[in-house]
Design a protein around this motif. Structure first.
Motif, PDB file in Angstrom:
ATOM      1  N   SER A  66       5.578  61.379 -14.350  1.00 41.85           N
ATOM      2  CA  SER A  66       4.521  60.388 -14.107  1.00 41.85           C
ATOM      3  C   SER A  66       3.404  60.980 -13.264  1.00 41.85           C
ATOM      4  O   SER A  66       3.622  61.905 -12.466  1.00 41.85           O
ATOM      5  CB  SER A  66       5.100  59.154 -13.408  1.00 41.85           C
ATOM      6  OG  SER A  66       5.413  59.469 -12.066  1.00 41.85           O
ATOM      7  N   SER A  67       2.216  60.431 -13.437  1.00 47.22           N
ATOM      8  CA  SER A  67       1.087  60.903 -12.636  1.00 47.22           C
ATOM      9  C   SER A  67       1.320  60.621 -11.156  1.00 47.22           C
ATOM     10  O   SER A  67       0.919  61.398 -10.296  1.00 47.22           O
ATOM     11  CB  SER A  67      -0.223  60.292 -13.121  1.00 47.22           C
ATOM     12  OG  SER A  67      -0.189  58.892 -12.990  1.00 47.22           O
ATOM     13  N   ASP A  68       2.002  59.507 -10.844  1.00 43.10           N
ATOM     14  CA  ASP A  68       2.309  59.206  -9.444  1.00 43.10           C
ATOM     15  C   ASP A  68       3.194  60.285  -8.834  1.00 43.10           C
ATOM     16  O   ASP A  68       2.979  60.710  -7.696  1.00 43.10           O
ATOM     17  CB  ASP A  68       2.997  57.844  -9.319  1.00 43.10           C
ATOM     18  CG  ASP A  68       2.055  56.676  -9.587  1.00 43.10           C
ATOM     19  OD1 ASP A  68       0.817  56.879  -9.502  1.00 43.10           O
ATOM     20  OD2 ASP A  68       2.551  55.573  -9.876  1.00 43.10           O
ATOM     21  N   ALA A  69       4.195  60.747  -9.601  1.00 48.36           N
ATOM     22  CA  ALA A  69       5.085  61.800  -9.101  1.00 48.36           C
ATOM     23  C   ALA A  69       4.329  63.108  -8.915  1.00 48.36           C
ATOM     24  O   ALA A  69       4.543  63.821  -7.930  1.00 48.36           O
ATOM     25  CB  ALA A  69       6.265  61.993 -10.061  1.00 48.36           C
ATOM     26  N   ILE A  70       3.427  63.428  -9.830  1.00 49.57           N
ATOM     27  CA  ILE A  70       2.628  64.659  -9.702  1.00 49.57           C
ATOM     28  C   ILE A  70       1.718  64.580  -8.487  1.00 49.57           C
ATOM     29  O   ILE A  70       1.626  65.527  -7.700  1.00 49.57           O
ATOM     30  CB  ILE A  70       1.810  64.921 -10.984  1.00 49.57           C
ATOM     31  CG1 ILE A  70       2.726  65.267 -12.155  1.00 49.57           C
ATOM     32  CG2 ILE A  70       0.774  66.014 -10.769  1.00 49.57           C
ATOM     33  CD1 ILE A  70       3.459  66.592 -12.024  1.00 49.57           C
ATOM     34  N   HIS A  71       1.044  63.438  -8.295  1.00 51.27           N
ATOM     35  CA  HIS A  71       0.148  63.286  -7.144  1.00 51.27           C
ATOM     36  C   HIS A  71       0.927  63.374  -5.830  1.00 51.27           C
ATOM     37  O   HIS A  71       0.472  64.002  -4.876  1.00 51.27           O
ATOM     38  CB  HIS A  71      -0.640  61.986  -7.236  1.00 51.27           C
ATOM     39  CG  HIS A  71      -1.719  62.019  -8.265  1.00 51.27           C
ATOM     40  ND1 HIS A  71      -2.863  62.760  -8.122  1.00 51.27           N
ATOM     41  CD2 HIS A  71      -1.814  61.424  -9.475  1.00 51.27           C
ATOM     42  CE1 HIS A  71      -3.627  62.617  -9.198  1.00 51.27           C
ATOM     43  NE2 HIS A  71      -3.010  61.820 -10.041  1.00 51.27           N
ATOM     44  N   ALA A  72       2.094  62.735  -5.790  1.00 55.36           N
ATOM     45  CA  ALA A  72       2.916  62.795  -4.572  1.00 55.36           C
ATOM     46  C   ALA A  72       3.327  64.238  -4.293  1.00 55.36           C
ATOM     47  O   ALA A  72       3.313  64.691  -3.140  1.00 55.36           O
ATOM     48  CB  ALA A  72       4.150  61.896  -4.726  1.00 55.36           C
ATOM     49  N   TRP A  73       3.675  64.976  -5.327  1.00 57.03           N
ATOM     50  CA  TRP A  73       4.070  66.380  -5.162  1.00 57.03           C
ATOM     51  C   TRP A  73       2.880  67.214  -4.664  1.00 57.03           C
ATOM     52  O   TRP A  73       3.019  68.015  -3.738  1.00 57.03           O
ATOM     53  CB  TRP A  73       4.589  66.929  -6.493  1.00 57.03           C
ATOM     54  CG  TRP A  73       4.853  68.390  -6.487  1.00 57.03           C
ATOM     55  CD1 TRP A  73       5.869  69.051  -5.855  1.00 57.03           C
ATOM     56  CD2 TRP A  73       4.095  69.394  -7.157  1.00 57.03           C
ATOM     57  NE1 TRP A  73       5.787  70.391  -6.089  1.00 57.03           N
ATOM     58  CE2 TRP A  73       4.696  70.638  -6.883  1.00 57.03           C
ATOM     59  CE3 TRP A  73       2.959  69.366  -7.964  1.00 57.03           C
ATOM     60  CZ2 TRP A  73       4.213  71.834  -7.393  1.00 57.03           C
ATOM     61  CZ3 TRP A  73       2.478  70.562  -8.473  1.00 57.03           C
ATOM     62  CH2 TRP A  73       3.098  71.769  -8.182  1.00 57.03           C
ATOM     63  N   MET A  74       1.699  66.990  -5.256  1.00 59.72           N
ATOM     64  CA  MET A  74       0.522  67.757  -4.861  1.00 59.72           C
ATOM     65  C   MET A  74       0.082  67.430  -3.434  1.00 59.72           C
ATOM     66  O   MET A  74      -0.417  68.303  -2.727  1.00 59.72           O
ATOM     67  CB  MET A  74      -0.629  67.495  -5.841  1.00 59.72           C
ATOM     68  CG  MET A  74      -0.372  68.098  -7.215  1.00 59.72           C
ATOM     69  SD  MET A  74      -1.675  67.725  -8.397  1.00 59.72           S
ATOM     70  CE  MET A  74      -3.005  68.687  -7.756  1.00 59.72           C
ATOM     71  N   GLY A  76       2.145  66.469  -1.103  1.00 58.87           N
ATOM     72  CA  GLY A  76       3.268  66.719  -0.196  1.00 58.87           C
ATOM     73  C   GLY A  76       3.239  68.114   0.410  1.00 58.87           C
ATOM     74  O   GLY A  76       2.274  68.867   0.245  1.00 58.87           O
ATOM     75  N   PRO A  77       4.306  68.467   1.104  1.00 61.39           N
ATOM     76  CA  PRO A  77       4.373  69.789   1.730  1.00 61.39           C
ATOM     77  C   PRO A  77       4.421  70.904   0.684  1.00 61.39           C
ATOM     78  O   PRO A  77       4.832  70.687  -0.458  1.00 61.39           O
ATOM     79  CB  PRO A  77       5.675  69.739   2.536  1.00 61.39           C
ATOM     80  CG  PRO A  77       6.476  68.635   1.938  1.00 61.39           C
ATOM     81  CD  PRO A  77       5.499  67.662   1.338  1.00 61.39           C
ATOM     82  N   GLU A  78       3.995  72.099   1.103  1.00 63.98           N
ATOM     83  CA  GLU A  78       3.945  73.232   0.162  1.00 63.98           C
ATOM     84  C   GLU A  78       5.294  73.569  -0.444  1.00 63.98           C
ATOM     85  O   GLU A  78       5.379  74.058  -1.560  1.00 63.98           O
ATOM     86  CB  GLU A  78       3.397  74.478   0.868  1.00 63.98           C
ATOM     87  CG  GLU A  78       1.904  74.538   0.875  1.00 63.98           C
ATOM     88  CD  GLU A  78       1.391  75.886   1.357  1.00 63.98           C
ATOM     89  OE1 GLU A  78       2.000  76.923   1.054  1.00 63.98           O
ATOM     90  OE2 GLU A  78       0.375  75.862   2.062  1.00 63.98           O
ATOM     91  N   ASP A  79       6.369  73.339   0.300  1.00 60.92           N
ATOM     92  CA  ASP A  79       7.701  73.720  -0.190  1.00 60.92           C
ATOM     93  C   ASP A  79       8.414  72.574  -0.920  1.00 60.92           C
ATOM     94  O   ASP A  79       9.594  72.682  -1.238  1.00 60.92           O
ATOM     95  CB  ASP A  79       8.565  74.229   0.957  1.00 60.92           C
ATOM     96  CG  ASP A  79       8.777  73.187   2.050  1.00 60.92           C
ATOM     97  OD1 ASP A  79       8.079  72.146   2.034  1.00 60.92           O
ATOM     98  OD2 ASP A  79       9.636  73.419   2.919  1.00 60.92           O
ATOM     99  N   ALA A  80       7.682  71.500  -1.228  1.00 61.57           N
ATOM    100  CA  ALA A  80       8.298  70.379  -1.946  1.00 61.57           C
ATOM    101  C   ALA A  80       8.700  70.827  -3.346  1.00 61.57           C
ATOM    102  O   ALA A  80       7.956  71.544  -4.017  1.00 61.57           O
ATOM    103  CB  ALA A  80       7.324  69.206  -2.032  1.00 61.57           C
ATOM    104  N   PRO A  81       9.891  70.421  -3.798  1.00 63.04           N
ATOM    105  CA  PRO A  81      10.304  70.793  -5.155  1.00 63.04           C
ATOM    106  C   PRO A  81       9.461  70.066  -6.199  1.00 63.04           C
ATOM    107  O   PRO A  81       8.976  68.955  -5.962  1.00 63.04           O
ATOM    108  CB  PRO A  81      11.761  70.345  -5.224  1.00 63.04           C
ATOM    109  CG  PRO A  81      11.871  69.269  -4.196  1.00 63.04           C
ATOM    110  CD  PRO A  81      10.873  69.594  -3.118  1.00 63.04           C
ATOM    111  N   PHE A  82       9.284  70.700  -7.333  1.00 57.85           N
ATOM    112  CA  PHE A  82       8.538  70.091  -8.433  1.00 57.85           C
ATOM    113  C   PHE A  82       9.293  68.860  -8.904  1.00 57.85           C
ATOM    114  O   PHE A  82      10.523  68.870  -8.994  1.00 57.85           O
ATOM    115  CB  PHE A  82       8.375  71.098  -9.572  1.00 57.85           C
ATOM    116  CG  PHE A  82       7.373  70.680 -10.606  1.00 57.85           C
ATOM    117  CD1 PHE A  82       6.015  70.749 -10.337  1.00 57.85           C
ATOM    118  CD2 PHE A  82       7.783  70.210 -11.844  1.00 57.85           C
ATOM    119  CE1 PHE A  82       5.075  70.361 -11.272  1.00 57.85           C
ATOM    120  CE2 PHE A  82       6.853  69.835 -12.798  1.00 57.85           C
ATOM    121  CZ  PHE A  82       5.504  69.896 -12.503  1.00 57.85           C
ATOM    122  N   PRO A  83       8.604  67.763  -9.226  1.00 62.59           N
ATOM    123  CA  PRO A  83       9.288  66.536  -9.636  1.00 62.59           C
ATOM    124  C   PRO A  83      10.094  66.725 -10.920  1.00 62.59           C
ATOM    125  O   PRO A  83       9.715  67.480 -11.807  1.00 62.59           O
ATOM    126  CB  PRO A  83       8.157  65.544  -9.871  1.00 62.59           C
ATOM    127  CG  PRO A  83       6.898  66.191  -9.440  1.00 62.59           C
ATOM    128  CD  PRO A  83       7.154  67.631  -9.206  1.00 62.59           C
TER     129      PRO A  83
END
Length: 90
Positions: A66-74, A76-83
């Motif tokens: 989802s676009s919401d998951a992508i935006h939250a990942w982008m 978020g912190p640099e070391d956040a795992p890809f959704p």
């Protein structure tokens, strides 16, 4: 390859910068502009092909993110795992 004339307006400062680069590379400004336009067109064609492929895969039921998951990942912190993709099962 055959060529044709293409007339366009360009910002004066941009033209000067282009001419400077052309002189430094021992090329004509026309050659440099042609190369830039060719790269631009190739990039847009490749992007369009990727978008069309993605849309086709979605229509066939491929997993999506989802676009919401992508935006939250982008955001978020640099070391956040890809959704993880959303896998819909019938």
């Amino acid at each position: 390859m055959p060529t044709s004339t293409f007339t366009t307006r360009i910002d004066v400062n941009l033209k000067e910068r282009l001419q400077t680069i052309a002189r430094q590379e021992h090329r004509s400004a026309s050659f440099m502009a042609n190369q830039a336009i060719e790269h631009f067109v190739e990039e847009r064609e490749a992007t369009r092909a990727l978008v069309e492929t993605g849309l086709m895969l979605i229509e066939k039921g491929a997993p999506t993110i989802s676009s919401d998951a992508i935006h939250a990942w982008m955001d978020g912190p640099e070391d956040a795992p890809f959704p993880e993709p959303n896998v819909f099962k019938d």
